[in-house]
Design a protein around this motif. Structure first.
Motif, mmCIF file in Angstrom:
data_model
loop_
_atom_site.group_PDB
_atom_site.id
_atom_site.type_symbol
_atom_site.label_atom_id
_atom_site.label_comp_id
_atom_site.label_asym_id
_atom_site.label_seq_id
_atom_site.Cartn_x
_atom_site.Cartn_y
_atom_site.Cartn_z
ATOM 1 N N ALA A 1 7.120 -6.955 4.198
ATOM 2 C CA ALA A 1 7.677 -6.076 3.168
ATOM 3 C C ALA A 1 7.205 -6.540 1.801
ATOM 4 C CB ALA A 1 9.202 -6.076 3.226
ATOM 5 N N THR A 2 7.109 -5.586 0.888
ATOM 6 C CA THR A 2 6.707 -5.898 -0.476
ATOM 7 C C THR A 2 7.262 -4.858 -1.431
ATOM 8 O OG1 THR A 2 4.816 -6.273 -1.946
ATOM 9 C CG2 THR A 2 4.559 -4.589 -0.246
ATOM 10 N N ASN A 3 7.510 -5.278 -2.668
ATOM 11 C CA ASN A 3 7.873 -4.317 -3.713
ATOM 12 C C ASN A 3 6.757 -4.209 -4.744
ATOM 13 O OD1 ASN A 3 8.075 -6.710 -5.098
ATOM 14 N ND2 ASN A 3 10.300 -6.690 -5.243
ATOM 15 N N ALA A 4 5.595 -4.743 -4.396
ATOM 16 C CA ALA A 4 4.450 -4.749 -5.309
ATOM 17 C C ALA A 4 3.430 -3.690 -4.904
ATOM 18 C CB ALA A 4 3.795 -6.133 -5.319
ATOM 19 N N ASP A 5 2.505 -3.400 -5.811
ATOM 20 C CA ASP A 5 1.396 -2.487 -5.548
ATOM 21 C C ASP A 5 0.283 -3.286 -4.873
ATOM 22 O OD1 ASP A 5 -0.718 -0.766 -5.505
ATOM 23 O OD2 ASP A 5 -0.678 -0.263 -7.629
ATOM 24 N N PHE A 6 0.165 -3.154 -3.557
ATOM 25 C CA PHE A 6 -0.783 -3.977 -2.810
ATOM 26 C C PHE A 6 -2.231 -3.693 -3.207
ATOM 27 C CE2 PHE A 6 1.610 -6.057 0.725
ATOM 28 C CZ PHE A 6 0.889 -7.251 0.691
ATOM 29 N N ASN A 7 -2.536 -2.449 -3.499
ATOM 30 C CA ASN A 7 -3.915 -2.136 -3.884
ATOM 31 C C ASN A 7 -4.322 -2.927 -5.125
ATOM 32 O OD1 ASN A 7 -4.445 -0.244 -1.826
ATOM 33 N ND2 ASN A 7 -3.314 1.326 -2.939
ATOM 34 N N HIS A 8 -3.395 -3.024 -6.096
ATOM 35 C CA HIS A 8 -3.682 -3.777 -7.315
ATOM 36 C C HIS A 8 -3.807 -5.266 -7.008
ATOM 37 C CE1 HIS A 8 -3.517 -5.134 -11.467
ATOM 38 N NE2 HIS A 8 -2.494 -5.924 -11.148
ATOM 39 N N ILE A 9 -2.927 -5.796 -6.150
ATOM 40 C CA ILE A 9 -2.948 -7.218 -5.822
ATOM 41 C C ILE A 9 -4.239 -7.590 -5.102
ATOM 42 C CG2 ILE A 9 -1.810 -9.021 -4.472
ATOM 43 C CD1 ILE A 9 0.809 -7.581 -4.926
ATOM 44 N N VAL A 10 -4.677 -6.726 -4.179
ATOM 45 C CA VAL A 10 -5.909 -7.001 -3.441
ATOM 46 C C VAL A 10 -7.104 -6.965 -4.384
ATOM 47 C CG1 VAL A 10 -7.469 -6.125 -1.661
ATOM 48 C CG2 VAL A 10 -5.006 -6.214 -1.227
ATOM 49 N N ARG A 11 -7.137 -5.960 -5.269
ATOM 50 C CA ARG A 11 -8.259 -5.852 -6.218
ATOM 51 C C ARG A 11 -8.323 -7.061 -7.153
ATOM 52 N NH1 ARG A 11 -6.676 -0.349 -6.587
ATOM 53 N NH2 ARG A 11 -5.577 -0.838 -8.532
ATOM 54 N N SER A 12 -7.168 -7.593 -7.516
ATOM 55 C CA SER A 12 -7.127 -8.740 -8.425
ATOM 56 C C SER A 12 -7.468 -10.048 -7.724
ATOM 57 C CB SER A 12 -5.739 -8.851 -9.072
ATOM 58 O OG SER A 12 -4.748 -9.158 -8.097
ATOM 59 N N GLY A 13 -7.587 -10.033 -6.396
ATOM 60 C CA GLY A 13 -7.950 -11.228 -5.658
ATOM 61 C C GLY A 13 -6.790 -12.131 -5.310
ATOM 62 N N LYS A 14 -5.566 -11.701 -5.558
ATOM 63 C CA LYS A 14 -4.393 -12.529 -5.268
ATOM 64 C C LYS A 14 -3.957 -12.434 -3.809
ATOM 65 C CE LYS A 14 -2.557 -12.245 -9.987
ATOM 66 N NZ LYS A 14 -1.419 -11.795 -10.834
ATOM 67 N N PHE A 15 -4.468 -11.431 -3.109
ATOM 68 C CA PHE A 15 -4.111 -11.275 -1.697
ATOM 69 C C PHE A 15 -5.364 -10.909 -0.924
ATOM 70 C CE2 PHE A 15 -2.088 -9.566 2.092
ATOM 71 C CZ PHE A 15 -0.961 -10.371 2.219
ATOM 72 N N ARG A 16 -5.558 -11.552 0.224
ATOM 73 C CA ARG A 16 -6.761 -11.350 1.023
ATOM 74 C C ARG A 16 -6.854 -9.914 1.539
ATOM 75 N NH1 ARG A 16 -9.331 -16.010 3.023
ATOM 76 N NH2 ARG A 16 -10.204 -14.683 4.663
ATOM 77 N N GLU A 17 -8.019 -9.314 1.370
ATOM 78 C CA GLU A 17 -8.215 -7.940 1.811
ATOM 79 C C GLU A 17 -8.140 -7.834 3.325
ATOM 80 O OE1 GLU A 17 -11.223 -4.199 0.872
ATOM 81 O OE2 GLU A 17 -11.950 -6.257 0.669
ATOM 82 N N ASP A 18 -8.710 -8.815 4.055
ATOM 83 C CA ASP A 18 -8.686 -8.755 5.519
ATOM 84 C C ASP A 18 -7.262 -8.913 6.051
ATOM 85 O OD1 ASP A 18 -8.563 -11.366 4.649
ATOM 86 O OD2 ASP A 18 -10.194 -12.113 5.893
ATOM 87 N N LEU A 19 -6.427 -9.721 5.389
ATOM 88 C CA LEU A 19 -5.034 -9.849 5.809
ATOM 89 C C LEU A 19 -4.266 -8.572 5.523
ATOM 90 C CD1 LEU A 19 -2.629 -11.396 6.888
ATOM 91 C CD2 LEU A 19 -2.359 -12.456 4.632
ATOM 92 N N PHE A 20 -4.575 -7.938 4.397
ATOM 93 C CA PHE A 20 -3.915 -6.669 4.056
ATOM 94 C C PHE A 20 -4.168 -5.624 5.145
ATOM 95 C CE2 PHE A 20 -4.536 -2.418 2.061
ATOM 96 C CZ PHE A 20 -3.190 -2.129 1.842
ATOM 97 N N TYR A 21 -5.389 -5.536 5.637
ATOM 98 C CA TYR A 21 -5.702 -4.558 6.677
ATOM 99 C C TYR A 21 -5.023 -4.919 8.002
ATOM 100 C CZ TYR A 21 -9.139 -2.547 3.511
ATOM 101 O OH TYR A 21 -9.738 -1.941 2.440
ATOM 102 N N ARG A 22 -4.771 -6.206 8.212
ATOM 103 C CA ARG A 22 -4.077 -6.633 9.427
ATOM 104 C C ARG A 22 -2.603 -6.238 9.422
ATOM 105 N NH1 ARG A 22 -5.824 -7.918 14.509
ATOM 106 N NH2 ARG A 22 -7.997 -8.525 14.296
ATOM 107 N N ILE A 23 -1.974 -6.283 8.261
ATOM 108 C CA ILE A 23 -0.542 -5.951 8.193
ATOM 109 C C ILE A 23 -0.308 -4.485 7.878
ATOM 110 C CG2 ILE A 23 0.091 -8.305 7.520
ATOM 111 C CD1 ILE A 23 0.416 -7.309 4.676
ATOM 112 N N ASN A 24 -1.338 -3.806 7.380
ATOM 113 C CA ASN A 24 -1.191 -2.414 6.963
ATOM 114 C C ASN A 24 -1.534 -1.463 8.115
ATOM 115 O OD1 ASN A 24 -0.624 -0.504 4.858
ATOM 116 N ND2 ASN A 24 -2.803 -0.064 4.765
#
Length: 472
Positions: free
Chosen positions: A299-322
């Motif tokens: 769960a998150t209350n943040a904008d994941f697209n922005h976090i991924v673009r900023s490099g704070k969250f791994r893109e490959d992990l995002f696709y795994r949980i999304n």
């Protein structure tokens, strides 16, 4: 009977019967399934082919007593799924269906769940994952008792309150998501009920009799995140005086809920990615590779697209949980539910405190409806709790709510004005709900609420709801 008392019928000595349903374009995938099942203990399987996307060969019906069905699908058009699943249901009535496909990157798994699939598997197939999911679905077959299902529904959904269309759409996804074992990402502002939905998915799933382990990633000290989730060995770092199992082991065969997952450290993200890929992990300071059988809901209350673009969250992990996504609406987007939530909370507090039920005055209700609720349902509950404690009367007035004046409510608080606002909101949400329940058909919706069709049409026009309506 509680979920922990439900019998584990899959532990019986009889083998689990699997029906593998495949087409000409998925022969290789079906061969892989047979090879994995042949190596596993406790399974028998038979293979059936479909001539096209909509028809199974007649002999499939002779194996209709299968415990679980595994369907291998090719890259045919999604429009054929309805016919294919109808054919499956005729051949294997009331049996859970797992789906895997030769083209996972081009496949809409949400559409597959809507058609009736219980779960799906992503290639390359692994025996440990296949066996675990087949056993869970077989447990569902054996536990198909109506009383058990009713119990799970009560536990899973009784605390989710609301009937506005935007909210009901999300509630309808919960049973579908619960049927499968894929990772779920729940997004929404703070206080919208993300953990409530996560618990509902868990208690409606085949893991209901196993632990639900919530963890707030944002509240964990940065240097202890990995230790808390994955565990550690004694002496792994300063202060590690004893072995710690970790939350993953605590959630074994159950559900791990990772709230504020965007707060994970980069190192923890790497380890979580590895775990989601193959179910393996290592405790901090340990060389031993462990395997866990859990479902992850994030769960998150943040904008994941922005976090991924900023490099704070791994893109490959995002696709795994999304994989399966549940975006919860803010309370200001479903104001019609404020009265429902308020009444439910006041009734529960009266029962807990063993005091007389307090009611809202019309002016107090109007104040609640006019507030923007940046803290959503959690803020509403806090405001009502404060009012219950401070109000010495049976009726809560605006002064008891301690809310700032906002918008038109601050300018005009006459009885007539406030009443008209409450009635307008009720009418709008009621009409939208009824119209949606009848697929936008005005005639059927008007008949259902015993309203003259022309009068009903005029109400829809008054509330701007004609866009999604149809006459026939």
């Amino acid at each position: 009977m509680t979920p922990a008392q439900l019998p584990d019928l899959t532990e019986k000595s009889s083998a689990i019967r699997v029906a593998i349903v495949c087409g000409p374009a998925t022969t290789v995938l079906a061969n892989s399934l047979e090879a994995l099942l042949a190596e596993a203990k406790g399974f028998t399987f038979s293979r059936f082919e479909y001539r096209d996307q909509s028809r199974l060969k007649p002999e499939a019906a002779s194996f209709g007593n299968a415990d679980v069905v595994v369907a291998t699908l090719g890259a045919f058009q999604a429009t054929n799924l309805e016919f294919f699943f109808a054919s499956l249901q005729r051949a294997f009535p009331l049996r859970p269906v797992l789906v895997t496909t030769t083209h996972p990157d081009k496949f809409d798994f949400c559409r597959v769940l809507e058609m009736g699939a219980s779960d799906f598997l992503l290639p390359p197939l692994q025996r440990s994952e296949l066996v675990a999911r087949l056993m869970r679905q077989a447990r569902v077959t054996h536990r198909g008792d109506a009383l058990v299902q009713k119990l799970k529904e009560d536990i899973g959904l009784k605390h989710i309150i609301g009937d506005s269309p935007a909210f009901v759409d999300k509630v309808r996804l919960v049973p579908r998501f619960a049927r499968c074992d894929a990772t779920v990402l729940i997004s929404g502002e703070s206080g919208t009920g993300k953990e409530l939905f996560a618990r509902a998915i868990h208690y409606l799933s085949s893991r209901a009799d196993r632990p639900f382990v919530p963890v707030n990633c944002g509240a964990l000290p940065e240097n202890l995140v990995e230790s808390e989730i994955f565990g550690h060995k004694r002496g792994a770092f300063t202060g590690a005086a004893y072995d710690r199992a970790g939350l993953i082991r605590e959630a074994e065969r159950g559900t791990l809920f990772l709230d504020e997952i965007d707060c994970l450290t980069p190192q923890a993200q790497i380890k979580l990615l590895r775990f989601l890929q193959d179910g393996e992990y290592r405790s901090v300071g340990s060389e031993q590779i462990r395997h866990a059988n859990i479902r992850v809901i994030a769960a998150t209350n943040a904008d994941f697209n922005h976090i991924v673009r900023s490099g704070k969250f791994r893109e490959d992990l995002f696709y795994r949980i999304n994989v399966l996504v549940l975006a919860l609406p803010a309370l200001r987007e479903r104001p019609g539910d404020i009265l429902l939530l308020t009444n439910d909370f006041l009734e529960k507090q009266a029962a807990i405190r063993e005091t007389r039920l307090k009611n809202l005055s019309l002016a107090a209700l109007n104040r609640l409806l006019s507030h923007s609720w940046p803290g959503n349902v959690r803020e509403l509950q806090n405001v009502l709790m404060r009012a219950i404690v401070l109000c010495n009367r049976d009726t809560i007035e605006p002064c008891d709510l301690d809310l700032p004046e906002e918008g038109p409510a601050a300018e005009d608080q006459s009885f007539r004005t406030m009443k008209s606002r409450v009635v307008w909101r009720f009418e709008h949400d009621f009409l939208a709900t009824v119209l949606r329940a009848h697929d936008g058909n005005i005639t059927r919706a008007a008949s259902a609420v015993k309203k003259n069709r022309r009068a009903f049409w005029q109400l829809l026009r008054k509330h701007g709801l004609l866009t999604g309506a149809r006459r026939d």
